[in-house]
Design a protein around this motif. Structure first.
Motif, PDB file in Angstrom:
ATOM      1  N   GLY A 111       0.982  -1.410  -0.046  1.00  0.00           N
ATOM      2  CA  GLY A 111      -0.062   0.036  -0.133  1.00  0.00           C
ATOM      3  C   GLY A 111       1.050   1.163   0.013  1.00  0.00           C
ATOM      4  N   TRP A 112       2.331   1.261   0.707  1.00  0.00           N
ATOM      5  CA  TRP A 112       3.027   2.445   0.545  1.00  0.00           C
ATOM      6  C   TRP A 112       3.478   2.637  -0.688  1.00  0.00           C
ATOM      7  N   ALA A 113       3.857   1.406  -1.438  1.00  0.00           N
ATOM      8  CA  ALA A 113       4.738   1.513  -2.567  1.00  0.00           C
ATOM      9  C   ALA A 113       4.115   1.695  -3.698  1.00  0.00           C
ATOM     10  N   ASP A 114       2.921   0.875  -4.055  1.00  0.00           N
ATOM     11  CA  ASP A 114       2.423   0.876  -5.515  1.00  0.00           C
ATOM     12  C   ASP A 114       1.965   2.267  -6.056  1.00  0.00           C
ATOM     13  N   ASP A 120      10.340  -0.365 -11.238  1.00  0.00           N
ATOM     14  CA  ASP A 120       9.880  -1.758 -10.834  1.00  0.00           C
ATOM     15  C   ASP A 120      10.707  -2.030  -9.231  1.00  0.00           C
ATOM     16  N   TYR A 121       9.787  -3.094  -8.577  1.00  0.00           N
ATOM     17  CA  TYR A 121      10.404  -3.275  -7.335  1.00  0.00           C
ATOM     18  C   TYR A 121       9.822  -4.659  -6.741  1.00  0.00           C
ATOM     19  N   SER A 122      10.624  -5.281  -5.819  1.00  0.00           N
ATOM     20  CA  SER A 122       9.916  -6.252  -5.496  1.00  0.00           C
ATOM     21  C   SER A 122      10.241  -6.641  -3.830  1.00  0.00           C
ATOM     22  N   PHE A 123       9.569  -7.432  -3.220  1.00  0.00           N
ATOM     23  CA  PHE A 123       9.781  -7.601  -1.752  1.00  0.00           C
ATOM     24  C   PHE A 123      10.603  -8.619  -1.089  1.00  0.00           C
ATOM     25  N   ARG A 145       2.104 -14.513  -3.467  1.00  0.00           N
ATOM     26  CA  ARG A 145       2.459 -13.226  -3.348  1.00  0.00           C
ATOM     27  C   ARG A 145       3.958 -12.836  -4.143  1.00  0.00           C
ATOM     28  N   GLY A 146       4.424 -13.900  -4.521  1.00  0.00           N
ATOM     29  CA  GLY A 146       6.046 -13.666  -5.230  1.00  0.00           C
ATOM     30  C   GLY A 146       6.990 -13.413  -4.696  1.00  0.00           C
ATOM     31  N   VAL A 147       7.108 -13.852  -3.195  1.00  0.00           N
ATOM     32  CA  VAL A 147       8.169 -13.649  -2.359  1.00  0.00           C
ATOM     33  C   VAL A 147       9.171 -15.061  -2.543  1.00  0.00           C
ATOM     34  N   ASN A 148      10.386 -14.814  -2.807  1.00  0.00           N
ATOM     35  CA  ASN A 148      11.180 -16.011  -2.634  1.00  0.00           C
ATOM     36  C   ASN A 148      12.463 -15.769  -1.847  1.00  0.00           C
ATOM     37  N   SER A 149      12.311 -14.892  -0.822  1.00  0.00           N
ATOM     38  CA  SER A 149      13.490 -14.577   0.050  1.00  0.00           C
ATOM     39  C   SER A 149      13.162 -14.087   1.403  1.00  0.00           C
ATOM     40  N   PHE A 150      13.630 -14.655   2.475  1.00  0.00           N
ATOM     41  CA  PHE A 150      13.410 -14.187   3.770  1.00  0.00           C
ATOM     42  C   PHE A 150      14.210 -13.839   4.647  1.00  0.00           C
ATOM     43  N   ASP A 441      19.315  13.776 -19.952  1.00  0.00           N
ATOM     44  CA  ASP A 441      19.813  15.141 -19.559  1.00  0.00           C
ATOM     45  C   ASP A 441      19.619  15.738 -18.285  1.00  0.00           C
ATOM     46  N   GLY A 442      20.016  15.040 -17.442  1.00  0.00           N
ATOM     47  CA  GLY A 442      19.856  15.615 -15.869  1.00  0.00           C
ATOM     48  C   GLY A 442      18.431  15.821 -15.471  1.00  0.00           C
ATOM     49  N   GLU A 443      17.471  15.468 -15.965  1.00  0.00           N
ATOM     50  CA  GLU A 443      16.033  15.910 -15.757  1.00  0.00           C
ATOM     51  C   GLU A 443      15.263  14.419 -15.446  1.00  0.00           C
ATOM     52  N   LEU A 444      14.620  14.394 -14.397  1.00  0.00           N
ATOM     53  CA  LEU A 444      13.383  13.394 -14.256  1.00  0.00           C
ATOM     54  C   LEU A 444      12.206  13.523 -14.982  1.00  0.00           C
ATOM     55  N   ARG A 445      11.831  12.315 -15.494  1.00  0.00           N
ATOM     56  CA  ARG A 445      10.548  12.224 -16.325  1.00  0.00           C
ATOM     57  C   ARG A 445       9.534  11.145 -15.647  1.00  0.00           C
ATOM     58  N   THR A 446       9.774  11.099 -14.380  1.00  0.00           N
ATOM     59  CA  THR A 446       9.124  10.109 -13.784  1.00  0.00           C
ATOM     60  C   THR A 446       7.525  10.343 -13.560  1.00  0.00           C
ATOM     61  N   LYS A 447       6.873   9.104 -13.151  1.00  0.00           N
ATOM     62  CA  LYS A 447       5.478   9.249 -13.002  1.00  0.00           C
ATOM     63  C   LYS A 447       5.177   8.337 -11.747  1.00  0.00           C
ATOM     64  N   ASN A 448       4.590   8.569 -10.908  1.00  0.00           N
ATOM     65  CA  ASN A 448       4.190   7.825  -9.460  1.00  0.00           C
ATOM     66  C   ASN A 448       3.369   6.756 -10.031  1.00  0.00           C
ATOM     67  N   GLY A 449       3.720   5.492  -9.645  1.00  0.00           N
ATOM     68  CA  GLY A 449       2.931   4.336 -10.096  1.00  0.00           C
ATOM     69  C   GLY A 449       3.354   3.790 -11.280  1.00  0.00           C
ATOM     70  N   ASP A 450       4.166   4.309 -12.067  1.00  0.00           N
ATOM     71  CA  ASP A 450       4.674   3.480 -13.202  1.00  0.00           C
ATOM     72  C   ASP A 450       5.527   2.309 -13.141  1.00  0.00           C
ATOM     73  N   GLY A 451       6.202   2.326 -12.103  1.00  0.00           N
ATOM     74  CA  GLY A 451       6.811   1.068 -11.616  1.00  0.00           C
ATOM     75  C   GLY A 451       5.754  -0.009 -11.044  1.00  0.00           C
ATOM     76  N   LYS A 452       6.250  -1.229 -11.130  1.00  0.00           N
ATOM     77  CA  LYS A 452       5.337  -2.148 -10.935  1.00  0.00           C
ATOM     78  C   LYS A 452       5.959  -3.414  -9.917  1.00  0.00           C
ATOM     79  N   TYR A 453       5.326  -3.956  -9.023  1.00  0.00           N
ATOM     80  CA  TYR A 453       5.518  -5.263  -8.183  1.00  0.00           C
ATOM     81  C   TYR A 453       6.003  -6.092  -9.028  1.00  0.00           C
ATOM     82  N   VAL A 454       7.423  -6.798  -8.957  1.00  0.00           N
ATOM     83  CA  VAL A 454       7.675  -7.989  -9.853  1.00  0.00           C
ATOM     84  C   VAL A 454       7.518  -9.161  -9.003  1.00  0.00           C
ATOM     85  N   PRO A 455       6.530 -10.161  -8.999  1.00  0.00           N
ATOM     86  CA  PRO A 455       6.835 -11.319  -8.429  1.00  0.00           C
ATOM     87  C   PRO A 455       7.891 -12.224  -8.750  1.00  0.00           C
ATOM     88  N   ARG A 456       8.368 -13.065  -7.895  1.00  0.00           N
ATOM     89  CA  ARG A 456       9.584 -14.025  -8.173  1.00  0.00           C
ATOM     90  C   ARG A 456       9.299 -15.216  -7.833  1.00  0.00           C
TER      91      ARG A 456
END
Length: 492
Positions: A111-114, A120-123, A145-150, A441-456
């Motif tokens: 809920g914090w990340a998405d 992209d990210y994973s947990f 949930r696609g988690v493969n590390s503890f 060119d030194g400028e961010l062009r990001t948009k919140n939420g464009d990254g996705k959770y990657v299940p492993r």
């Protein structure tokens, strides 16, 4: 819209050649010596520069609740800093408090990340206590949930630390599930005793943090973690290897055929713990982390050489940032200084400077250390960590030019940078994440939420030899005639 990256030197962990990369949607469509530009495509001229897989930071803590406060780099600021430095995926940690459901904590972190992530990210998920509910929820996390590390902690007594028998049980469950066991390796009992001793002596500053957990404390716990995993016959990954002693234990394990992996971090490769003796309290506290940066200035070169010969595997950051007022919670007691430093934006530049420019790493080894090895270990390769047709369209156009690291220009939310003033070569000119240009060119062009959770998926390559080893090491019973001789009976 298609993107064509033209004329750069494409570097994977096993190959290097001049060519073009065609991206369609969020995937790499084609890699070849020369590709005509499709109609309407955005063309990125990479001539004279390197085209690398987007970096993978294997160890971060964005907006981590810790020691009564919360890390200031949240999933927005942290991922903005990441892409500015050429990193397009991070592996963060869900760290539930004792007694809190793993599934509840996982859902909270999602809920914090998405809504915020710009790449992209994973947990990974930390195990901070042990019971049957934890064991059951580990299974749900792996299978649904696609988690493969503890991760388990041998430190932070009475907060996160587990006993050896609990660690053994967690390792056994990891083996059943095909999940990689990770360890924060320090002897928490010794740290607790030494901390109280130093405070009684009146040593309250950041130097006390260093002195309560010397390198032997890390080395001992590292070997104990490797031994426990070997007894279970499951692979183990030692996070943030910060000392020669710990690196040597990973090397010893590898030489003895144990399934162990070690992760140095950007901080340990780029700076050292002498800063914790600085007379300026704020400066000294900015370097407080656990395990600590070592006061021996040769440790960073030693760890880089271990990385170059495969004794250590891939580079994370343990990015967990706190501002001056948060660090000042421990102004009169070093045990109350929130542990953590920056690193995600500067990680790749530090490894390039201290590894490639120093002649210790080849460019292919650099790719392995900053993306490919992590992708393989955590079972997302070749989706991530490779420039090839069908792989995710995460890449960076990398320029071998100098820049000076500074808090004034970084994209973190934190008011301090442990690499302040360091001149490094290696700059991300263009970062592409999920087929979109997010930094140019030194400028961010990001948009919140464009990254996705990657299940492993479970049972990655780190488990390849486990079944064979299990059979080869199976306990044997000797058949013999029953003993029929006299038996001594002790007197009551």
């Amino acid at each position: 819209m298609a993107i064509l990256v033209k004329g750069g030197t494409i570097v994977n962990d096993d190959d290097e050649f001049v060519g073009d990369v065609l991206i369609e949607g969020d995937k790499i469509k084609q890699v070849a010596a020369s590709i005509p530009a499709p109609a309407g495509a955005t063309v990125v001229d990479a001539t004279g520069r390197y085209v690398l897989p987007g970096g993978i930071d294997t160890h971060t803590h964005m907006q981590l609740p810790f020691m009564g406060t919360k890390a200031v780099d949240d999933f927005n600021h942290g991922t903005r800093a990441a892409v500015a430095g050429g990193t397009t995926m991070l592996l963060d940690f869900v760290v539930p408090s004792r007694g809190v459901s793993l599934l509840k904590a996982y859902d909270e972190w999602r809920g914090w990340a998405d809504p915020k992530v710009n790449c992209d990210y994973s947990f990974h998920v930390a195990i901070t206590y042990w019971d049957e509910d934890v064991s059951r929820e580990m299974g749900v996390l792996v299978n649904e949930r696609g988690v493969n590390s503890f991760k388990v902690f041998m430190a932070y007594k009475n907060v996160f630390m587990l006993r050896d028998d609990e660690i053994y049980a967690v390792f056994a469950r990891c083996k059943e599930l095909g999940a990689l066991a990770q360890v924060h390796a320090e002897n928490g009992d010794v740290i607790d005793i030494q901390s109280r001793r130093l405070l009684k002596m009146g040593i309250t500053g950041p130097e006390g943090h260093m002195q309560c957990r010397p390198a032997d404390v890390e080395g001992e716990a590292t070997w104990r973690a490797i031994m426990l995993a070997d007894q279970v016959n499951t692979p183990v990954y030692i996070v943030h290897v910060m000392s020669k002693e710990a690196a040597d234990m990973v090397a010893k394990g590898k030489k003895e055929g144990k399934l162990c992996y070690g992760e140095p971090i950007a901080a340990g490769l780029g700076t050292d713990g002498t800063n914790c003796w600085n007379e300026d309290w704020r400066h000294a506290s900015g370097y407080v982390m656990g395990p600590p940066l070592r006061p021996d200035p040769t440790v960073k070169e030693y760890l880089m050489k271990c990385l170059s010969v495969g004794l250590l595997s891939c580079v994370g950051t343990d990015n967990c940032t706190f501002n001056a007022d948060q660090k000042a919670m421990g102004k009169d007691d070093f045990t109350k200084i929130p542990n953590g430093v920056n690193g995600i934006e500067d990680r790749m530049s530090v490894v390039w400077e201290k590894g490639v420019k120093a002649g210790v790493l080849t460019r292919k080894q650099f790719v392995s250390a900053t993306s490919a090895a992590g992708a393989k270990i955590f079972n997302i390769y070749p989706q991530k960590g490779r420039i090839a047709a069908g792989s995710d369209a995460d890449l960076v156009v990398w320029n071998d030019v100098p820049r000076t690291i500074s808090k004034a220009t970084h994209h973190h939310a934190v008011d301090f940078n442990i690499f302040e003033g360091m001149v490094v070569h290696g700059v991300a000119d263009v970062t592409i994440s999920r087929g979109k240009i997010v930094w140019q060119d030194g400028e961010l062009r990001t948009k919140n939420g464009d990254g996705k959770y990657v299940p492993r998926r479970p049972f990655g390559c780190v488990f390849d030899s486990v079944a064979v080893r299990e059979e080869a090491r199976r306990a044997k019973k000797i058949k013999r005639e029953p003993y029929t001789g006299p038996v001594f009976v002790p007197k009551k």
